[in-house]
Structures are given as structure tokens and as C-alpha cells.
Design a protein around this motif. Structure first.
Motif, short mmCIF file in Angstrom:
data_model
loop_
_atom_site.label_atom_id
_atom_site.label_comp_id
_atom_site.label_asym_id
_atom_site.label_seq_id
_atom_site.Cartn_x
_atom_site.Cartn_y
_atom_site.Cartn_z
N TYR A 39 21.43 -40.46 113.48
CA TYR A 39 22.59 -40.04 112.70
C TYR A 39 22.22 -39.51 111.33
CZ TYR A 39 25.52 -42.20 116.22
OH TYR A 39 26.14 -42.51 117.40
N ASN A 155 26.03 -37.08 114.82
CA ASN A 155 24.90 -37.23 115.73
C ASN A 155 24.04 -35.97 115.70
OD1 ASN A 155 23.45 -37.12 118.27
ND2 ASN A 155 24.73 -38.85 118.91
N ILE A 157 21.85 -34.94 117.77
CA ILE A 157 21.64 -34.29 119.07
C ILE A 157 22.90 -33.53 119.49
CG2 ILE A 157 21.19 -34.67 121.53
CD1 ILE A 157 19.52 -37.10 120.69
N TYR A 160 28.23 -34.17 117.03
CA TYR A 160 29.58 -34.70 116.88
C TYR A 160 29.62 -35.93 115.98
CZ TYR A 160 31.06 -31.36 120.26
OH TYR A 160 31.33 -30.18 120.87
N LYS B 27 21.88 -44.81 124.76
CA LYS B 27 22.56 -43.90 123.83
C LYS B 27 22.00 -42.48 123.97
CE LYS B 27 25.16 -43.17 120.08
NZ LYS B 27 25.77 -41.92 120.43
N ASP B 31 23.99 -39.07 124.81
CA ASP B 31 23.98 -37.94 123.87
C ASP B 31 23.45 -36.68 124.53
OD1 ASP B 31 25.10 -39.44 121.94
OD2 ASP B 31 23.26 -39.78 120.80
N LEU B 32 22.40 -36.85 125.32
CA LEU B 32 21.83 -35.66 125.97
C LEU B 32 22.84 -35.06 126.95
CD1 LEU B 32 18.11 -36.69 126.51
CD2 LEU B 32 19.01 -34.95 124.96
N TRP B 35 25.31 -33.20 125.00
CA TRP B 35 24.69 -31.98 124.48
C TRP B 35 24.66 -30.89 125.54
CZ3 TRP B 35 19.50 -29.98 125.44
CH2 TRP B 35 19.15 -28.93 124.57
#
Lengths: 211, 756
Positions: A39, A155, A157, A160, B27, B31-32, B35
Motif C-alpha cells: 500500500y 493498492n 498492484i 484501488y 492477498k 490483487d493479481l 489487476w
């Protein structure tokens, strides 16, 4: 035979020690370093005081209104602010920045939206507030009482807001606004028995929210 | 050693266990996945207020109504306007991707002056004041040197306030050389002028016809108002109506038609007249129309008592199916059955104008096909061809002329559209290059103004056009885009795009009712551009004198408002002005020829007495040197007018049309075998005016000895999405002047093909 015995004698402690070392190191990496790496923070363009505005305008809908076609306006545009903020009101530094840098130059304020869902998610405020009769704070919490804008965490990656996954790395939550993942949508819909046998369970239901 | 290794393994296992118990893998996976579902480089319209603006598309003469969806101030989607008389909610591929013209890379973003060599692409951005002054100063110089006629002007559309402003400018300035882009509409207009005696444009009640014979018209390839024709075509299919496509190549329209009549290229008129032969011979024609409302069907006599053969004599003397078959390659029995079905249908309709109709074509062919409609009475009635009065709402008083203007206007035209040769034609854009290069008008052309046209790309015999351009000292482009002509200009005064400007759009081509549309600003101008009307008025005012006086309006918008008068409010509110209760004039009142009847044979034929009107239009080149015939073909996926393909459209071009940068030429397998060419092979295509590298595509859909290239490729300017792809077929073709209209009637050109 004798060699094996010798090993048994001296190595067990080391092995346990290294197991613990590896375990602790990865726990530190996963729980402390990783969140810091994942983050990043940004400050809002300037501080916004919800509390003071609530005193003046009375209700969330005064600024976060629904348009005639039922769509939700979200974060107010400059056009709405200008009614009151043509000139500097009060003495705060933030007000000065707002009027001088944005109002006078007709520049929209690039607010960072804490609760913005990813682009692959379609969320209708109208269905929840106008049809469902829900209150804003049910999902958004007591944001109307805040006097300062907290830092916006995002985030690295996905790009968001951290509010979607939530502050807790484990995804634990006490309040609805602590997390806004799909499971949270589903949880509330289950609890309230919302259309359990219609659009959300039928073939093609994915596309209700993931258009 | 052993201890170290095992300790290391223990460390790794500990690490793995610790990692599994930390949020990291879980996590990261989440996230990936987010993405990958929301790639940051995928464009997503911004969130905001939705709104819709109704306007008119001007990318082709179709005049479709469009509804543009906006999010705040950004246009995000163009849709067809529901209920619009032209397209009723439909939209074509070019119209739908129009936002790429608004926001895309080919815009001219501010007035620019050339600093490098012509076409080198070196420009300096200048202010509007400088740009207007530069144009005014140059034009004033030419005028005061006594050569106002040496300034020419090319516009895209013929009707409406903007073309009329240019025409007015040229008149006040003192030059006869005002030209507009030519297309089949011009040939139809002359046809209606000669056969109906009306200054009219054609309206086709296509949707209500029940037996349509199309002489090469690309009904689903962009002919007429493209979307309107798709809708009509759909209706024919739904209601089991018949479409017969007469065309030398298996086009999409031919493939979808109920019958494809593969005719020898360029002989369509002979087939039409042979159908007329059968209809007359077998007494199948509409007796009441022919007897009461038509003239020159039988032999006739003029005022001086000289006798001329009527249409009947003419047709019966030379167009029997057996004779026609020799020329057209169509079986005589097929001609007979086609003619019988056509005449026997309740609402037959014959169409002409090849492909999209970008080439005006042979007037004789238009008159032959229109005579066919006349024979069956398909004139001004449901399912037929209607004569719609040309838009006449631009009623400005004539500009005052000074001495220089009067002298200039006396001079002959450069394009040859005056004097005795072509009395029915206003301008001949295809004759301009020849006129300049040969100096036939007796004076030099020193300056050229181009608005809404892209002559360097769309005119045939590109080398000659280029040569003419090179000899003109001062070229001003008013284009919104860096097209081929703008790239060769000296000064660009960019117009707003059609989504940023207000402009009247009269007379959608082929619509059978008088309609005026209003194109309106959907979004504010994105760059430092200006409505072309305002730019032109600015130049005129800067020049002052009688030229400036001709433009008394405060602005283009003021001019538009004044011109529209009472209609302005409706146009502002609805974006369109429709005469709802419009009905065509009855046969008794419809014709304004000397006989007040439909003229099968007209003064045009007398006018061309010494010309071989009835022969097939001869194309350039000799069979001995060039054994093949090259014909162009149109496709909805290839914009072939002044506006080039958008990037989205370029993606839709089929693999057997374009592969990488190579265009495929369609060749009959037998022809290919005789030339020792195989599928996909690179070949050199040569015509009398140019040569090009092509690839061979074998197709049974084209006759032996005929080869075909698509239009709309071979751009060299515009953007990288379309430039450098394929060959511009206009570069390989040469215009052929029609003997009556003088307009380009070339349907092909002689060619040869050899292995490269």
C-alpha cells in the motif's frame, strides 16, 4: 550406523532453530513488510470537513444527489460547490486553496475516492438507497461526522483504494464499511433475503454487477 | 556440511509455513486477479453525468440522425437516432466509430502554415488572426494583379449554407471556378432535369418496392444513404421481395441478392435497354403512363418539322436480347425473363450508379435505367423514383460585384463546365486537373481553396492531379484532419469536426422526402479550430471592399439563423425539419419539360447528335497493351470518400482484401492460370496511368479478363492506422468525361498483371 547416530546427537536443535527463524522471518515479511510494500498513501488535494457542511446543508443528498435519470452523482463537481464558494468562506488554509486554485480556475478538484469499486464492478446506488430505502451511513459509516480527510491508501498492484479490501490484512471487519468485497455484498443480500431466487442466482446473474 | 544443508531446508520449510500463515499469498492472489480484470491501460470512460445529444452525421451524404451519448463533457458513444426518417436508429461502421475522428490522432489542432517543402510535414502553428491575414493578403494580391479567375475552390457537398458561402465568396471575389465533389447524385440530377424538366434530386421509395433491379448499385455496400438502404434490404428479405443484382463482380449485394446477373463491365445500360426492348415488344409497359404522361416514346417531330426516332424505335432497332447478349454476356432468355418479371411486378424499381456511387457515371446509363422506371410507371409513386425539389432555402440576395469581379466571372472555367460543351453541368471536379495542366482556360490557377473535399486522394489520375497541385502556388485547406490534401497545402485553417460544429445538412441522398438536418455541437471544440463559415467570412472581411460587403453577417451562426428563418426553432429543438405530409407530385403536374410530360428522349440526345451516345463508355487503354480490365469495388468497411477509415474500421478489413500492407487484387482462376499467377503471389499491376504492387486473390466471383481492387486504401496521409496500407485505386485509374455531362464516367481502366 554410527554416522547417523552422531547426526541425531547434534543437529536436531539447529534444525528447529532454523525452522523457527524461517517461520518468524516470513511472518514478519507477510504481516509487516508486505502491507507496507503493497500500500501507498496519498493526501487529498486539501482537507474536507464533512461535519461543518452537514451543519450547513443538512443532508448527504444535498451534495451527493441522485440525478433525474436515477444515476448517482457521487463526489460533487465544482459546479455544485461554486454556489456557495465563489469567494473564500472562513479562514482555513484549505478553503483558500480550494477557492484560489480550483474555483477561480474552473478546475475540478481531483478528489481521491475511498470507496470506489474496481471498473469491473457495477454498483447502483439507486437500487439500494431509492428502492431499498437504505441510509448512506449503513454502508459508508459515520463519514458525515468527520472533520478531516484521512490519507487515501491505495493498492500498488490494483491501483484501488484500500477501503475495498479493508484495513485488516486478514479481511476482518466489525462494521459494513470496514470491507467492500463481493462477499460483503453477498452477506448482506443473504441476511436480508434480497431476491434470493431472481437475477442474482439465475443464469447470467454475474452480469448484474459485472457488466 | 550436512547440518548446514538440513538447516537451510528447515529454514525454507519454516518460511513456507510462515508465509502460508501470513496474508501475503492470499492477498497477492486476490490483487493479481483484480489487476488482470481491470488492466490499467484499458480505456474506461470517466464516471459522470450521462446525457444524449441528437445531431446529424456528415461523414457521407447519407445524412443519418445520430444520438451521441456523453459522460459529462466527453462523448462516449454514437448511436443511430431512433425514429429518424433516414436511418431510424441504425448506424454504419463509419458513423459508429466517428469518435475516433473527434478524439483521434489525425486532427489538425490549430491554424498552421507550411514551413518546409510541400508535403514534407513541417508546419508552424499560427494564430487565427495571422492565418486569416495570410489567406486574405495572398488572395487580395492575386485579385489586384488582375487574375481573380485564377483562384479555384473545391467543396464536398453541393447544398447548404457552407457550400453556398464558398460559392458566394467566389462570385464576389470574381472567379467562375467553384467546384463541388461529384457523385451519382449529379448524374441523377441531370437525368431528372432532362427527363422531368425539374431541378430535382432523386428520392427512392426503396423500402416499398417489391422487385428491385440494381444495375451495379451497392445496396448494402454504401449506395445512397447506406443505413436507409440496409433497412430497405432487410425489409425486402423479410417480406420476400426480389432483388436482382446486375454486376460484373460478386459483391456482397450480389451475394445476398435473389439473383446475380454477371454482366460484362460497362454494359449495364445495354442490358437495361434490352429489358426495355422486351417490355415494349411484349406490350408489358404501363400504357396509361406512357400514353398520357410521357413524350418521345413514339417517333416525334420538333418545332422545325424535323423528325426524330422515338424511344421505341431506338430500342427496337438495336437492343434485342440476342444483340444485347453479345455485348453484355447475359443469356438472352435471362434478359427476357428478367424484363417480364420486372414489368409484371406490382412495384418494380430500377437503380443505378455503381458501388457506393462515388463516380458520377455515364449519363446515358442513368437515362436508360430511368427510362426503364418510366416504362413501368415507377415514377413519383410508392416504391418508385421520386423527384424531390433541390433544397432552395438559401435565398440570399446576390452579392454586389466590383469591376474586378465582373471581369473575372466573364472568364471561362478551368474545368470546362461551361460554354457549349456541357450545358447541364455546374462543375466538373474531375476535369480540373486537366484544365490546369493544359492551361485550356487561357489563364493560370494561382490559388485553390479546399473545404470538405480531399481531391488529392479521391480524384482519379492522381499524377495529373498532383501535377496540377504542384503548379498552384497557394493551396488553403479547411480540413479538420491531416488528410492528403491538407498535407500538401500551404495553409490550414482547420474546421471543427462534425461533432463540434453547427451546420445545416440538407437533402440526405436518396431520401424520398425533403428533409433538412441540423448538425449540432455535441462537445465543445477540442482544439483551436473554427467553423469554416466563420473562417471564410473572416477572410472576406479582412479583404474588405465588395468581397467583405458580401458577408454582412456577424458570424456564421447568425447567417445560419437568418437563412433558416422560421425553421430555426424546430431545427434547434428537433435537429431535423421534415415535411411530414409530403407526397410526390402526381403524373399530371410532375413534369416541366417543354411537353410537360416525362421525356423518354430529350434535348440531351439532340445536343449530343454527333456523339456516339449509345455505345459503351470507352475506358482508357488499348487491349493490345493492356489485356485485362480493372474495376474498382466498394465496401462498407472501407471509407472511400474525403474521410478515411477510422482505426476501428481498419481492423475490420477482411484478410482477403488486405494483408499487412498489401492489397489483394481479385482475379478469376482461369485468368490467373493464363498469367501463371497463384493465390497470394505478389504481382505488378500496370495501367496506362500507374503501377502498383498487389497480391493475387483467386475468385470465381469475377469474370475472366476482369480484375478488381477495393477503393478506400492507399492513403499516405491521415494516421498510421490507415496510411501506407494497400493501393489507392484512384491513382491507377483515369477519368473519362461523359459526352453529355462531362463528369467522370470511368467504370474501369485497361490493365495488365504480371508476376513481380
Amino acid at each position: 550406523m554410527s554416522t547417523v547416530k552422531a547426526k541425531d546427537d547434534g543437529a536436531g536443535g539447529f534444525i528447529i532453530l532454523f525452522f523457527i527463524l524461517g517461520f518468524v522471518a516470513s511472518m514478519i515479511l507477510g504481516w509487516i513488510v508486505f502491507p507496507k510494500l503493497l500500500y501507498s498513501q496519498k493526501e487529498q488535494p486539501f482537507n474536507f470537513d464533512h461535519a461543518i457542511h452537514m451543519d450547513m446543508v443538512g443532508a448527504c443528498e444535498s451534495c451527493h444527489f441522485f440525478r433525474d435519470d436515477g444515476t448517482f452523482s457521487g463526489i460533487p463537481k465544482l459546479a455544485q460547490c461554486i454556489d456557495c464558494h465563489q469567494d473564500v468562506q472562513g479562514f482555513t488554509k484549505d478553503e483558500e486553496i480550494f477557492v484560489n486554485e480550483y474555483v477561480r480556475n474552473y478546475r475540478e478538484v481531483p478528489w481521491l475516492i475511498y470507496s470506489e469499486q474496481p471498473d469491473c464492478v457495477y454498483f447502483s446506488h439507486s437500487a439500494h438507497v431509492l428502492s431499498g430505502g437504505m441510509e448512506c451511513k449503513t454502508c459508508h459509516g459515520p463519514i458525515a461526522e468527520t472533520e478531516t480527510s484521512r490519507p487515501y491508501e491505495y493498492n500498488r498492484i490494483t491501483g484501488y483504494s484500500r477501503d475495498i479490501w479493508g484495513k485488516s490484512m486478514l479481511g476482518l471487519k466489525k462494521n459494513p464499511w470496514d470491507r467492500m468485497k463481493m462477499d460483503d455484498c453477498a452477506e448482506c443480500h443473504r441476511e436480508n433475503g434480497v431476491k434470493q431466487n431472481s437475477a442474482q442466482t439465475h443464469k447470467g446473474a454475474c452480469f448484474v454487477c459485472h457488466k | 556440511m550436512n547440518i548446514a544443508r538440513r538447516s537451510f531446508l528447515a529454514f525454507l520449510i519454516g518460511g513456507a509455513a510462515g508465509t502460508a500463515l501470513s496474508p501475503l499469498p492470499w492477498k497477492l492472489t486476490d490483487d493479481l486477479s483484480i489487476w488482470t480484470q481491470t488492466w490499467p491501460w484499458t480505456p474506461v470512460p470517466p464516471d459522470g453525468e450521462y446525457s444524449y445529444v441528437n445531431s446529424v452525421c456528415t461523414l457521407c451524404p447519407g445524412g443519418c440522425g445520430i444520438t451521441v451519448r456523453k459522460v459529462d463533457n466527453r462523448a462516449v458513444k454514437i448511436e443511430g437516432m431512433a425514429g429518424h426518417p433516414v436511418n431510424d436508429g441504425g448506424i454504419c461502421i463509419l458513423g459508429a466509430s466517428g469518435l475516433q475522428l473527434l478524439y483521434g490522432p489525425r486532427r489538425v489542432k490549430a491554424p498552421m502554415r507550411r514551413v518546409g517543402e510541400r508535403g514534407e510535414g513541417k508546419w508552424e502553428t499560427i494564430s487565427w488572426d495571422e492565418a486569416i491575414a495570410a489567406a486574405a493578403e495572398k488572395l487580395e494580391g492575386i485579385r489586384s494583379a488582375g487574375n481573380p479567375q485564377g483562384v479555384a475552390c473545391m467543396v464536398g457537398d453541393r447544398y447548404g449554407t457552407v457550400p453556398s458561402l464558398f460559392e458566394r465568396f467566389m462570385t464576389a471575389y470574381g472567379s467562375p471556378n467553384f467546384m463541388s465533389d461529384a457523385a451519382i447524385e449529379d448524374s441523377y440530377r441531370i437525368t431528372l432535369n432532362l427527363m422531368h424538366g425539374k431541378n430535382a434530386i432523386p428520392g427512392f421509395d426503396a423500402g416499398n418496392a417489391d422487385f428491385v433491379v440494381s444495375f451495379g448499385s451497392g445496396v448494402i455496400e454504401g449506395w445512397g444513404s447506406p443505413v436507409r438502404m440496409f433497412l430497405a434490404h432487410g425489409k425486402w428479405k423479410d417480406e420476400n421481395k426480389t432483388l436482382v443484382q446486375v454486376e460484373p463482380r460478386l459483391s456482397n449485394t450480389a451475394a445476398k441478392a435473389d439473383k446475380w446477373v454477371a454482366v460484362q463491365p460497362g454494359t449495364e445500360a445495354v442490358l437495361a435497354l434490352s429489358m426495355a426492348y422486351v417490355i415494349i415488344k411484349e406490350n408489358l409497359y404501363d400504357k396509361s403512363f406512357v400514353a398520357e404522361n410521357a413524350a418521345a416514346f413514339e417517333d416525334w417531330r420538333d418545332d422545325e418539322g424535323k423528325t426524330y426516332p422515338g424511344f421505341k424505335t431506338f430500342v427496337l432497332n438495336g437492343f434485342s436480347p440476342a444483340d444485347a447478349s453479345k455485348v453484355t454476356g447475359v443469356d438472352p432468355s435471362l434478359i427476357v425473363s428478367l424484363a417480364r418479371s420486372f414489368a409484371g411486378a406490382e412495384k418494380p424499381l430500377a437503380l443505378c450508379g455503381r458501388g457506393k456511387g462515388n463516380t458520377p457515371g455515364s449519363l446515358h446509363e442513368f437515362m436508360a435505367v430511368h427510362a426503364l422506371n418510366g416504362l413501368v410507371g415507377a415514377i413519383n409513386r410508392p416504391g418508385g423514383v421520386w423527384a424531390i425539389d433541390v433544397p432552395d432555402y438559401v435565398t440570399w440576395p446576390k452579392p454586389g460585384l466590383d469591376e474586378a469581379a465582373r471581369a473575372g466571372l466573364e472568364k471561362p472555367r478551368v474545368d470546362g463546365a461551361d460554354g457549349g460543351a456541357y450545358p447541364y453541368t455546374e462543375s466538373i471536379i474531375s476535369g480540373f486537373a486537366d484544365g490546369v495542366n493544359s492551361g485550356s482556360a487561357g489563364y493560370g490557377v494561382e490559388a485553390l481553396l479546399v473545404s470538405g473535399a480531399n481531391p488529392l486522394y479521391t480524384l482519379r489520375d492522381a499524377q495529373a492531379v498532383r501535377k496540377a497541385f504542384d503548379s498552384i502556388g497557394f493551396v488553403v485547406s479547411f480540413s479538420s484532419y491531416m488528410d492528403e490534401t491538407a498535407a500538401q497545402a500551404d495553409l490550414i485553417l482547420p474546421n471543427h469536426t462534425y461533432l463540434e460544429r453547427r451546420q445545416d445538412v440538407p437533402a440526405p441522398f436518396g431520401l424520398n422526402m425533403p428533409v433538412i438536418g441540423m448538425s449540432r455541437p455535441v462537445v465543445p471544440p477540442q482544439f483551436d479550430t473554427r467553423q469554416v463559415g466563420d473562417s471564410l467570412m473572416g477572410i472576406a472581411r479582412k479583404m474588405g471592399g465588395s468581397v467583405g460587403d458580401a458577408f454582412g453577417w456577424e458570424s456564421y451562426e447568425a447567417c445560419l439563423k437568418e437563412t433558416m428563418g422560421a425553421a430555426w426553432e424546430t431545427l434547434e429543438k428537433d435537429g431535423i425539419l421534415v415535411k411530414a405530409d409530403y407526397a410526390p407530385e402526381g403524373w399530371g403536374e410532375a413534369f416541366n419539360t417543354p411537353s410537360k410530360k416525362f421525356q423518354f428522349f430529350t434535348g440531351a440526345y439532340r445536343h449530343g447528335e454527333n456523339k456516339d451516345l449509345m455505345s459503351q463508355m470507352k475506358i482508357e487503354g488499348e487491349a493490345a497493351d493492356f489485356p485485362l480490365i480493372l474495376i474498382p469495388y466498394d465496401s462498407m468497411r472501407l471509407a472511400s470518400g474525403p474521410v478515411a477509415d477510422t482505426p476501428f474500421m481498419a481492423k475490420t478489413i477482411e484478410e482477403d482484401v488486405l494483408i499487412h500492407d498489401d492489397v489483394y487484387v481479385q482475379v478469376n482462376p482461369a485468368t490467373a492460370a493464363s498469367l501463371n499467377l497463384r493465390e497470394g503471389k505478389v504481382a505488378e499491376l500496370t495501367t496506362p496511368v500507374g503501377k502498383a504492387r498487389v497480391r493475387v486473390h483467386l475468385s470465381e466471383g469475377i469474370g475472366e479478363g476482369v480484375i478488381a481492387l477495393p477503393t478506400g486504401l492507399g492513403h499516405w496521409a491521415n494516421s498510421k492506422y490507415i496510411a501506407g496500407k494497400g493501393v489507392n485505386v484512384n491513382r491507377l485509374m483515369s477519368p473519362v468525361a461523359d459526352p453529355v455531362s462531362g463528369l467522370d464516367a470511368a467504370w474501369g481502366i485497361r490493365a495488365k498483371l504480371a508476376r513481380a
